[in-house]
Scaffold this motif. Structure first.
Motif, PDB file in Angstrom:
ATOM      1  N   GLY A   1       0.786  -1.222   0.000  1.00  0.00           N
ATOM      2  CA  GLY A   1       0.000   0.000   0.000  1.00  0.00           C
ATOM      3  C   GLY A   1       0.819   1.273   0.000  1.00  0.00           C
ATOM      4  N   ALA A   2       1.936   1.316  -0.704  1.00  0.00           N
ATOM      5  CA  ALA A   2       2.798   2.495  -0.676  1.00  0.00           C
ATOM      6  C   ALA A   2       2.238   3.589  -1.576  1.00  0.00           C
ATOM      7  CB  ALA A   2       4.206   2.127  -1.118  1.00  0.00           C
ATOM      8  N   THR A   3       2.152   4.802  -1.060  1.00  0.00           N
ATOM      9  CA  THR A   3       1.776   5.946  -1.875  1.00  0.00           C
ATOM     10  C   THR A   3       2.682   7.103  -1.521  1.00  0.00           C
ATOM     11  OG1 THR A   3      -0.017   7.420  -2.543  1.00  0.00           O
ATOM     12  CG2 THR A   3       0.014   6.792  -0.249  1.00  0.00           C
ATOM     13  N   SER A   4       3.121   7.823  -2.526  1.00  0.00           N
ATOM     14  CA  SER A   4       4.059   8.919  -2.304  1.00  0.00           C
ATOM     15  C   SER A   4       3.715  10.009  -3.312  1.00  0.00           C
ATOM     16  CB  SER A   4       5.504   8.432  -2.478  1.00  0.00           C
ATOM     17  OG  SER A   4       5.726   8.012  -3.812  1.00  0.00           O
ATOM     18  N   ASN A   5       4.709  10.791  -3.678  1.00  0.00           N
ATOM     19  CA  ASN A   5       4.460  11.909  -4.575  1.00  0.00           C
ATOM     20  C   ASN A   5       4.519  11.497  -6.049  1.00  0.00           C
ATOM     21  OD1 ASN A   5       3.739  14.612  -4.628  1.00  0.00           O
ATOM     22  ND2 ASN A   5       5.805  15.295  -5.069  1.00  0.00           N
ATOM     23  N   TYR A   6       4.594  10.173  -6.298  1.00  0.00           N
ATOM     24  CA  TYR A   6       4.598   9.721  -7.678  1.00  0.00           C
ATOM     25  C   TYR A   6       3.292  10.093  -8.351  1.00  0.00           C
ATOM     26  CZ  TYR A   6       8.568   6.801  -6.394  1.00  0.00           C
ATOM     27  OH  TYR A   6       9.781   6.357  -5.962  1.00  0.00           O
ATOM     28  N   LYS A   7       3.359  10.466  -9.615  1.00  0.00           N
ATOM     29  CA  LYS A   7       2.169  10.822 -10.380  1.00  0.00           C
ATOM     30  C   LYS A   7       2.103   9.926 -11.619  1.00  0.00           C
ATOM     31  CE  LYS A   7       1.463  14.697  -7.993  1.00  0.00           C
ATOM     32  NZ  LYS A   7       2.713  14.750  -7.274  1.00  0.00           N
ATOM     33  N   ASN A   8       0.905   9.738 -12.125  1.00  0.00           N
ATOM     34  CA  ASN A   8       0.790   9.076 -13.413  1.00  0.00           C
ATOM     35  C   ASN A   8       0.727  10.141 -14.507  1.00  0.00           C
ATOM     36  OD1 ASN A   8      -1.772  10.108 -13.235  1.00  0.00           O
ATOM     37  ND2 ASN A   8      -2.746   8.158 -12.727  1.00  0.00           N
ATOM     38  N   LEU A   9       0.386   9.739 -15.703  1.00  0.00           N
ATOM     39  CA  LEU A   9       0.540  10.641 -16.839  1.00  0.00           C
ATOM     40  C   LEU A   9      -0.368  11.854 -16.779  1.00  0.00           C
ATOM     41  CD1 LEU A   9       0.979   8.088 -19.751  1.00  0.00           C
ATOM     42  CD2 LEU A   9       2.736   9.393 -18.552  1.00  0.00           C
ATOM     43  N   ASP A  10      -1.518  11.753 -16.104  1.00  0.00           N
ATOM     44  CA  ASP A  10      -2.390  12.917 -16.032  1.00  0.00           C
ATOM     45  C   ASP A  10      -2.196  13.700 -14.738  1.00  0.00           C
ATOM     46  OD1 ASP A  10      -5.548  11.369 -15.012  1.00  0.00           O
ATOM     47  OD2 ASP A  10      -3.505  11.162 -14.250  1.00  0.00           O
ATOM     48  N   ASP A  11      -1.050  13.492 -14.098  1.00  0.00           N
ATOM     49  CA  ASP A  11      -0.630  14.297 -12.958  1.00  0.00           C
ATOM     50  C   ASP A  11      -1.599  14.179 -11.787  1.00  0.00           C
ATOM     51  OD1 ASP A  11       0.017  17.705 -12.075  1.00  0.00           O
ATOM     52  OD2 ASP A  11       1.282  15.961 -11.768  1.00  0.00           O
ATOM     53  N   ARG A  12      -2.045  12.947 -11.522  1.00  0.00           N
ATOM     54  CA  ARG A  12      -2.919  12.710 -10.384  1.00  0.00           C
ATOM     55  C   ARG A  12      -2.278  11.686  -9.468  1.00  0.00           C
ATOM     56  NH1 ARG A  12      -7.981  14.708 -11.256  1.00  0.00           N
ATOM     57  NH2 ARG A  12      -8.938  13.337  -9.740  1.00  0.00           N
ATOM     58  N   GLU A  13      -2.556  11.840  -8.172  1.00  0.00           N
ATOM     59  CA  GLU A  13      -2.036  10.870  -7.213  1.00  0.00           C
ATOM     60  C   GLU A  13      -2.652   9.495  -7.491  1.00  0.00           C
ATOM     61  OE1 GLU A  13       0.258  11.303  -5.081  1.00  0.00           O
ATOM     62  OE2 GLU A  13       0.270  13.333  -4.285  1.00  0.00           O
ATOM     63  N   CYS A  14      -1.887   8.451  -7.246  1.00  0.00           N
ATOM     64  CA  CYS A  14      -2.343   7.089  -7.510  1.00  0.00           C
ATOM     65  C   CYS A  14      -2.679   6.393  -6.189  1.00  0.00           C
ATOM     66  CB  CYS A  14      -1.279   6.300  -8.263  1.00  0.00           C
ATOM     67  SG  CYS A  14      -0.787   7.040  -9.825  1.00  0.00           S
ATOM     68  N   GLU A  15      -3.911   5.942  -6.049  1.00  0.00           N
ATOM     69  CA  GLU A  15      -4.317   5.227  -4.841  1.00  0.00           C
ATOM     70  C   GLU A  15      -3.830   3.782  -4.898  1.00  0.00           C
ATOM     71  OE1 GLU A  15      -6.163   4.420  -1.162  1.00  0.00           O
ATOM     72  OE2 GLU A  15      -5.605   6.279  -2.182  1.00  0.00           O
ATOM     73  N   PRO A  16      -3.069   3.323  -3.886  1.00  0.00           N
ATOM     74  CA  PRO A  16      -2.576   1.935  -3.899  1.00  0.00           C
ATOM     75  C   PRO A  16      -3.700   0.947  -3.654  1.00  0.00           C
ATOM     76  CG  PRO A  16      -2.031   2.989  -1.824  1.00  0.00           C
ATOM     77  CD  PRO A  16      -2.616   4.059  -2.700  1.00  0.00           C
ATOM     78  N   ALA A  17      -3.477  -0.276  -4.069  1.00  0.00           N
ATOM     79  CA  ALA A  17      -4.510  -1.302  -3.957  1.00  0.00           C
ATOM     80  C   ALA A  17      -4.915  -1.549  -2.511  1.00  0.00           C
ATOM     81  CB  ALA A  17      -4.017  -2.596  -4.605  1.00  0.00           C
ATOM     82  N   GLY A  18      -3.940  -1.508  -1.602  1.00  0.00           N
ATOM     83  CA  GLY A  18      -4.233  -1.808  -0.204  1.00  0.00           C
ATOM     84  C   GLY A  18      -4.605  -0.607   0.625  1.00  0.00           C
ATOM     85  N   HIS A  19      -4.690   0.564   0.010  1.00  0.00           N
ATOM     86  CA  HIS A  19      -5.053   1.809   0.693  1.00  0.00           C
ATOM     87  C   HIS A  19      -4.085   2.180   1.815  1.00  0.00           C
ATOM     88  CE1 HIS A  19      -8.737   1.730  -1.589  1.00  0.00           C
ATOM     89  NE2 HIS A  19      -9.057   0.558  -1.078  1.00  0.00           N
ATOM     90  N   GLY A  20      -2.881   1.625   1.799  1.00  0.00           N
ATOM     91  CA  GLY A  20      -1.899   1.976   2.822  1.00  0.00           C
ATOM     92  C   GLY A  20      -2.252   1.482   4.195  1.00  0.00           C
ATOM     93  N   VAL A  21      -3.062   0.436   4.302  1.00  0.00           N
ATOM     94  CA  VAL A  21      -3.426  -0.158   5.591  1.00  0.00           C
ATOM     95  C   VAL A  21      -2.944  -1.602   5.593  1.00  0.00           C
ATOM     96  CG1 VAL A  21      -5.312  -0.819   7.128  1.00  0.00           C
ATOM     97  CG2 VAL A  21      -5.420   1.339   5.890  1.00  0.00           C
ATOM     98  N   GLY A  22      -2.223  -1.994   6.625  1.00  0.00           N
ATOM     99  CA  GLY A  22      -1.712  -3.356   6.715  1.00  0.00           C
ATOM    100  C   GLY A  22      -1.967  -3.934   8.089  1.00  0.00           C
ATOM    101  N   ARG A  23      -1.813  -5.242   8.201  1.00  0.00           N
ATOM    102  CA  ARG A  23      -2.034  -5.926   9.468  1.00  0.00           C
ATOM    103  C   ARG A  23      -0.681  -6.232  10.112  1.00  0.00           C
ATOM    104  NH1 ARG A  23      -6.465  -8.132  11.440  1.00  0.00           N
ATOM    105  NH2 ARG A  23      -7.500  -8.060   9.409  1.00  0.00           N
ATOM    106  N   SER A  24      -0.402  -5.566  11.220  1.00  0.00           N
ATOM    107  CA  SER A  24       0.835  -5.790  11.959  1.00  0.00           C
ATOM    108  C   SER A  24       0.486  -6.329  13.341  1.00  0.00           C
ATOM    109  CB  SER A  24       1.631  -4.484  12.067  1.00  0.00           C
ATOM    110  OG  SER A  24       0.922  -3.513  12.808  1.00  0.00           O
ATOM    111  N   ARG A  25       1.479  -6.398  14.219  1.00  0.00           N
ATOM    112  CA  ARG A  25       1.245  -6.945  15.550  1.00  0.00           C
ATOM    113  C   ARG A  25       0.219  -6.118  16.319  1.00  0.00           C
ATOM    114  NH1 ARG A  25       6.517  -8.321  18.912  1.00  0.00           N
ATOM    115  NH2 ARG A  25       6.751  -9.625  17.046  1.00  0.00           N
ATOM    116  N   GLY A  26       0.126  -4.842  16.018  1.00  0.00           N
ATOM    117  CA  GLY A  26      -0.825  -3.971  16.707  1.00  0.00           C
ATOM    118  C   GLY A  26      -2.200  -3.938  16.083  1.00  0.00           C
TER     119      GLY A  26
END
Length: 303
Positions: A125-150
């Protein structure tokens, strides 16, 4: 309708810096943006207070739907990334950026309102300042939420300059190891030049804790001509000693420079003063990251 001082996040001087950098929608086949400051103050206030969008005081910020839609739009089209880039460009021109940077990540609990979406269980779920060709932020498949020990968590990765001011912000799932994401965090650093010339993307040195001390990371930094100020892991020291001369030399380590690594910890302490960042309530990673970028903009404007 007025916003009193208690509900303001930006000072008049800070707003004067960013107002020309925000889109107005003028000249398009749509209604021009109105009350831009009131809307942006509402966005920042919501994250500072950690309240639901519906609970925004209407008498200060207007309809909450307007504030939310503007924030969603600015998050998607990369507006705040461009604002931060311009502020960084001005700071670099003035020689105000210390390019001995520190990197780290901080983990935050994801509220149940942020997790009721479909997502792959192990997506980073990594998202950063990378843009695609139309200069829009790209939403990662996992929405940046993961399951950790907490439990269900998200992680904010920072690269800050020598005075603790963010140069890069990356959002991942909380289960992702800090060392794995180093190259992407550094790839998110892009400080444009005021005038001709390419944007600066390479720091002088990188300060990180032992989590970043893998051989792959050291080789990556060496290939880019970046000085690594990272202590060795204990198991790496033991393995090198067991091999004797075949184990090679100990990596160079500047203990004096390493003392300044705590600036990245202080940057997280400031970020978590905003309750809406200390706990994630947003379903979308790009929306959550946009708020972290607003926090970074304020950090630079204060200094």
């Amino acid at each position: 309708m007025t916003t009193d001082q208690r509900h303001r996040v930006f000072t008049d001087q800070q707003w004067a810096r960013i107002e020309p950098l925000l889109p107005t929608n003028a000249g398009k086949r749509a209604r021009p943006f109105e009350n831009n400051r009131r809307i942006v103050e509402g966005i920042a206030y919501r994250y500072r207070a950690g309240i639901a969008w519906r609970d925004l005081p209407r008498e200060h910020f207007g309809p909450w739907q307007t504030v939310w839609k503007r924030h969603r739009r600015y998050a998607a089209d990369g507006t705040w990334g461009r604002v931060l880039a311009q502020i960084l460009a001005d700071a670099d021109t003035a020689g105000d950026i210390d390019w001995n940077i520190s990197v780290d990540g901080t983990i935050n609990r994801a509220h149940q309102h942020a997790t009721n979406t479909s997502r792959p269980e192990q997506d980073t779920g990594a998202t950063s300042n990378y843009k695609n060709l139309d200069d829009r932020e790209c939403e990662p498949a996992g929405h940046g939420v993961g399951r950790s020990r907490g439990g269900l968590t998200t992680k904010i990765h920072h690269a800050v300059d020598g005075r603790g001011r963010p140069l890069a912000i990356v959002i991942t799932g909380g289960q992702l190891h800090d060392g794995v994401i180093l190259s992407q965090v550094l790839a998110d650093i892009r400080v444009p030049r005021v005038g001709p010339g390419r944007a600066r993307t390479r720091p002088d040195s990188v300060l990180g804790d032992r989590a970043y001390g893998s051989r792959a990371n050291r080789e990556y930094l060496r290939n880019r001509g970046i000085t690594a100020v990272i202590p060795e892991k204990k198991d790496q020291v033991a393995a090198r000693k067991r091999r004797g001369q075949r184990g090679g030399r100990r990596p160079a380590f500047d203990a004096t420079a390493y003392k300044n690594r705590n600036v990245v910890e202080r940057s997280f302490a400031y970020v978590k003063q905003w309750r809406g960042l200390a706990t994630r309530y947003d379903k979308l990673a790009i929306v959550y990251r946009a708020a972290a970028v607003i926090s970074a903009v304020l950090t630079w404007l204060r200094q």
